[in-house]
Design a protein around this motif. Structure first.
Motif, short mmCIF file in Angstrom:
data_model
loop_
_atom_site.label_atom_id
_atom_site.label_comp_id
_atom_site.label_asym_id
_atom_site.label_seq_id
_atom_site.Cartn_x
_atom_site.Cartn_y
_atom_site.Cartn_z
N GLN A 145 -2.93 -9.01 2.25
CA GLN A 145 -1.91 -8.41 1.76
C GLN A 145 -2.28 -8.19 0.20
N ASP A 146 -2.78 -9.15 -0.29
CA ASP A 146 -3.22 -9.03 -1.86
C ASP A 146 -4.08 -8.35 -2.05
N ASN A 147 -5.16 -8.20 -1.11
CA ASN A 147 -6.18 -6.83 -1.07
C ASN A 147 -5.58 -5.27 -0.86
N MET B 162 -4.34 -0.31 -3.15
CA MET B 162 -3.18 0.86 -3.23
C MET B 162 -3.30 1.06 -4.94
N GLN B 163 -3.51 -0.06 -5.76
CA GLN B 163 -3.30 0.15 -7.22
C GLN B 163 -4.84 1.10 -7.47
N ILE B 164 -5.80 0.79 -7.03
CA ILE B 164 -7.09 1.64 -7.26
C ILE B 164 -6.82 3.33 -6.91
N ALA B 165 -6.25 3.34 -5.62
CA ALA B 165 -5.90 4.55 -5.25
C ALA B 165 -4.94 5.21 -5.91
N MET B 166 -3.92 4.47 -6.49
CA MET B 166 -2.86 5.24 -7.31
C MET B 166 -3.57 5.74 -8.83
N LYS B 167 -4.74 5.07 -9.21
CA LYS B 167 -5.53 5.07 -10.49
C LYS B 167 -6.00 6.52 -10.17
N LEU C 42 2.41 13.64 3.21
CA LEU C 42 1.21 13.96 3.61
C LEU C 42 -0.14 12.84 3.25
N ILE C 43 0.15 12.34 2.19
CA ILE C 43 -0.89 11.45 1.64
C ILE C 43 -0.74 10.00 2.42
N GLN C 44 0.30 9.44 3.12
CA GLN C 44 0.59 8.25 3.43
C GLN C 44 -0.42 7.99 4.58
N PRO C 45 -0.76 8.92 5.46
CA PRO C 45 -1.87 8.44 6.48
C PRO C 45 -3.08 8.12 6.00
N PHE C 46 -3.49 8.88 4.99
CA PHE C 46 -4.68 8.71 3.97
C PHE C 46 -4.84 7.55 3.28
N MET C 47 -3.70 6.96 2.74
CA MET C 47 -3.62 5.88 1.88
C MET C 47 -4.05 4.89 2.64
N THR C 48 -3.27 4.82 4.12
CA THR C 48 -3.54 3.83 5.01
C THR C 48 -4.86 3.74 5.64
N LEU C 49 -5.51 4.78 5.74
CA LEU C 49 -7.04 5.03 6.03
C LEU C 49 -7.84 4.41 5.05
N PHE C 50 -7.47 4.78 3.78
CA PHE C 50 -8.09 4.10 2.47
C PHE C 50 -8.12 2.53 2.65
#
Length: 66
Positions: free
Chosen positions: A4-6, A11-16, A36-44
């Motif tokens: 969960q911490d990871n 997510m913070q890195i992705a938002m950057k 549209l981006i949510q599935p990609f964020m999960t994959l990320f």
């Protein structure tokens, strides 16, 4: 550090980098929305977790060699 911490850190890195990604997608004619981006964020986050685990394994192997 737990998963969960990871995930939060990933997510913070992705938002950057999200503004840069949005700009490149827009230049390619692709409109990006949060829906549209949510599935990609999960994959990320899955990719980043695997990369983290790989790095952790490598670090443990290196510490055993010393």
């Amino acid at each position: 550090m737990n998963n969960q911490d990871n995930t939060l850190q990933f997510m913070q890195i992705a938002m950057k980098y999200l503004p840069e990604a949005q700009e490149q997608l827009e230049q390619a004619g692709i409109e990006l929305s949060m829906e549209l981006i949510q599935p990609f964020m999960t994959l990320f986050t899955k990719v980043m977790q695997d990369a983290y685990e790989l790095g952790k394994e490598d670090a443990l192997k290196e510490s055993v060699k010393k």
